[in-house]
Scaffold this motif. Structure first.
Motif, PDB file in Angstrom:
ATOM      1  N   PHE A  67       4.513  39.117  38.579  1.00 37.69           N
ATOM      2  CA  PHE A  67       5.518  39.676  37.872  1.00 37.69           C
ATOM      3  C   PHE A  67       4.861  40.369  36.284  1.00 37.69           C
ATOM      4  N   ARG A  68       4.930  41.537  35.984  1.00 38.70           N
ATOM      5  CA  ARG A  68       4.463  42.171  34.784  1.00 38.70           C
ATOM      6  C   ARG A  68       5.964  42.878  34.180  1.00 38.70           C
ATOM      7  N   VAL A  69       5.862  42.775  32.743  1.00 38.27           N
ATOM      8  CA  VAL A  69       6.706  43.690  32.169  1.00 38.27           C
ATOM      9  C   VAL A  69       6.569  44.941  32.351  1.00 38.27           C
ATOM     10  N   PRO A  70       7.569  45.679  32.765  1.00 38.40           N
ATOM     11  CA  PRO A  70       7.361  47.269  33.078  1.00 38.40           C
ATOM     12  C   PRO A  70       6.775  47.850  31.715  1.00 38.40           C
ATOM     13  N   LYS A  71       5.679  48.987  31.869  1.00 35.79           N
ATOM     14  CA  LYS A  71       5.146  49.460  31.030  1.00 35.79           C
ATOM     15  C   LYS A  71       6.179  50.313  30.021  1.00 35.79           C
ATOM     16  N   ASN A  72       7.140  50.770  30.332  1.00 34.20           N
ATOM     17  CA  ASN A  72       8.176  51.597  29.468  1.00 34.20           C
ATOM     18  C   ASN A  72       9.263  50.618  28.935  1.00 34.20           C
ATOM     19  N   THR A  73       8.707  49.296  28.673  1.00 36.84           N
ATOM     20  CA  THR A  73       9.464  48.290  28.051  1.00 36.84           C
ATOM     21  C   THR A  73       9.184  48.342  26.483  1.00 36.84           C
ATOM     22  N   ILE A  74      10.364  48.562  25.696  1.00 40.57           N
ATOM     23  CA  ILE A  74      10.090  48.503  24.047  1.00 40.57           C
ATOM     24  C   ILE A  74      10.770  47.134  23.689  1.00 40.57           C
ATOM     25  N   GLY A  75      10.178  46.292  22.768  1.00 42.56           N
ATOM     26  CA  GLY A  75      10.547  45.274  22.229  1.00 42.56           C
ATOM     27  C   GLY A  75      11.046  45.469  20.720  1.00 42.56           C
ATOM     28  N   ILE A  76      12.436  45.036  20.543  1.00 43.12           N
ATOM     29  CA  ILE A  76      13.039  45.322  19.445  1.00 43.12           C
ATOM     30  C   ILE A  76      13.777  43.793  18.877  1.00 43.12           C
ATOM     31  N   GLY A  99       2.981  41.251  27.421  1.00 47.60           N
ATOM     32  CA  GLY A  99       2.583  42.544  27.863  1.00 47.60           C
ATOM     33  C   GLY A  99       3.169  43.582  27.131  1.00 47.60           C
ATOM     34  N   ILE A 100       4.034  43.536  26.190  1.00 53.42           N
ATOM     35  CA  ILE A 100       4.486  44.941  25.424  1.00 53.42           C
ATOM     36  C   ILE A 100       3.372  45.285  24.396  1.00 53.42           C
ATOM     37  N   PRO A 101       2.917  46.601  24.519  1.00 56.04           N
ATOM     38  CA  PRO A 101       1.889  47.026  23.563  1.00 56.04           C
ATOM     39  C   PRO A 101       2.628  47.008  22.028  1.00 56.04           C
ATOM     40  N   PRO A 102       1.436  46.629  21.016  1.00 52.46           N
ATOM     41  CA  PRO A 102       1.999  46.615  19.662  1.00 52.46           C
ATOM     42  C   PRO A 102       2.745  47.762  19.356  1.00 52.46           C
ATOM     43  N   ASP A 103       2.516  49.319  19.731  1.00 54.16           N
ATOM     44  CA  ASP A 103       3.032  50.244  19.261  1.00 54.16           C
ATOM     45  C   ASP A 103       4.430  50.379  19.966  1.00 54.16           C
ATOM     46  N   LYS A 106      21.556  54.074  19.318  1.00 52.99           N
ATOM     47  CA  LYS A 106      20.909  55.419  19.200  1.00 52.99           C
ATOM     48  C   LYS A 106      19.353  55.456  19.863  1.00 52.99           C
ATOM     49  N   PHE A 107      18.796  54.476  19.900  1.00 60.43           N
ATOM     50  CA  PHE A 107      17.562  54.344  20.347  1.00 60.43           C
ATOM     51  C   PHE A 107      17.796  54.341  21.850  1.00 60.43           C
ATOM     52  N   ILE A 108      18.444  53.496  22.407  1.00 58.64           N
ATOM     53  CA  ILE A 108      18.829  53.660  23.850  1.00 58.64           C
ATOM     54  C   ILE A 108      19.328  54.779  24.358  1.00 58.64           C
ATOM     55  N   GLU A 109      20.103  55.516  23.701  1.00 57.15           N
ATOM     56  CA  GLU A 109      20.613  56.889  24.018  1.00 57.15           C
ATOM     57  C   GLU A 109      19.640  57.824  24.069  1.00 57.15           C
ATOM     58  N   THR A 110      18.745  57.506  23.328  1.00 59.02           N
ATOM     59  CA  THR A 110      17.468  58.818  23.073  1.00 59.02           C
ATOM     60  C   THR A 110      16.121  58.442  23.984  1.00 59.02           C
ATOM     61  N   HIS A 111      16.093  57.253  24.511  1.00 61.80           N
ATOM     62  CA  HIS A 111      14.874  56.722  25.198  1.00 61.80           C
ATOM     63  C   HIS A 111      15.528  56.250  26.707  1.00 61.80           C
ATOM     64  N   LYS A 112      15.898  57.329  27.539  1.00 62.71           N
ATOM     65  CA  LYS A 112      16.507  57.089  28.448  1.00 62.71           C
ATOM     66  C   LYS A 112      15.565  56.685  29.709  1.00 62.71           C
ATOM     67  N   GLN A 113      14.306  56.873  29.819  1.00 63.05           N
ATOM     68  CA  GLN A 113      13.568  56.197  30.508  1.00 63.05           C
ATOM     69  C   GLN A 113      12.868  54.753  30.155  1.00 63.05           C
ATOM     70  N   SER A 114      13.199  54.291  29.178  1.00 59.60           N
ATOM     71  CA  SER A 114      12.731  53.091  28.763  1.00 59.60           C
ATOM     72  C   SER A 114      13.508  51.901  28.760  1.00 59.60           C
ATOM     73  N   PHE A 115      13.074  50.562  29.131  1.00 59.59           N
ATOM     74  CA  PHE A 115      13.729  49.387  29.157  1.00 59.59           C
ATOM     75  C   PHE A 115      13.835  48.688  27.790  1.00 59.59           C
ATOM     76  N   ILE A 116      14.820  48.071  27.281  1.00 59.24           N
ATOM     77  CA  ILE A 116      14.749  47.560  25.945  1.00 59.24           C
ATOM     78  C   ILE A 116      14.883  46.046  25.988  1.00 59.24           C
ATOM     79  N   PHE A 117      14.097  45.201  25.390  1.00 58.42           N
ATOM     80  CA  PHE A 117      13.979  43.929  25.311  1.00 58.42           C
ATOM     81  C   PHE A 117      14.351  43.495  23.798  1.00 58.42           C
ATOM     82  N   LEU A 118      15.711  43.068  23.749  1.00 53.40           N
ATOM     83  CA  LEU A 118      16.125  42.578  22.332  1.00 53.40           C
ATOM     84  C   LEU A 118      15.895  41.052  22.161  1.00 53.40           C
ATOM     85  N   ILE A 119      15.516  40.835  21.185  1.00 53.67           N
ATOM     86  CA  ILE A 119      15.584  39.336  20.770  1.00 53.67           C
ATOM     87  C   ILE A 119      16.131  39.517  19.219  1.00 53.67           C
ATOM     88  N   VAL A 120      17.291  38.629  19.061  1.00 49.82           N
ATOM     89  CA  VAL A 120      18.087  38.598  18.075  1.00 49.82           C
ATOM     90  C   VAL A 120      18.337  37.075  17.473  1.00 49.82           C
TER      91      VAL A 120
END
Length: 128
Positions: free
Chosen positions: A8-17, A37-41, A62-76
């Motif tokens: 298993f690898r986190v998909p490359k198009n994952t954004i950590g927020i 595996g989520i790059p710092p940028d 807004k971020f999710i709506e404008t980044h339609k090809q990305s997965f979002i990993f939220l930690i709150v």
């Protein structure tokens, strides 16, 4: 299952927020994102002050709506303290923040989101 875990690898198009009112915890969460595996940028941390906490829901939607090809990993963080004027604290539930975000997303957008709620507190309601 063991072989799936190794591959298993986190998909490359994952954004950590992240959202946490503690600077140390924000740094820790970003390091965690990098560790999995989520790059710092592709890592963003919020919570430095009331404005960042209160604006988080709008930002994420807004971020999710404008980044339609990305997965979002939220930690709150569950227990967010937003200091109001006159130095009074306002406690905000991270679970409620995530619930509000999810309500505003379409099914397609929500499918690309995974959200974790974290807490350092050990009160009976946190443990239950």
């Amino acid at each position: 299952i063991a072989s799936m875990r190794k591959k298993f690898r986190v998909p490359k198009n994952t954004i950590g927020i992240a959202l946490d009112d503690s600077r140390a915890q924000r740094n820790f969460i970003v390091k965690f994102f990098e560790f999995i595996g989520i790059p710092p940028d592709q890592c963003i941390a919020f919570g430095d002050g009331r404005d960042e906490i209160m604006g988080f829901e709008d930002y994420v939607v807004k971020f999710i709506e404008t980044h339609k090809q990305s997965f979002i990993f939220l930690i709150v963080d569950e227990h967010l303290n937003a200091v109001r004027k006159l130095s009074t604290n306002e406690s905000i539930s991270g679970s409620t923040v995530v619930k509000n975000i999810r309500k505003r997303l379409s099914q397609e957008e929500e499918r690309r989101l995974i959200a974790l709620i974290r807490s350092q507190k050990n009160s009976p309601s946190d443990i239950a």
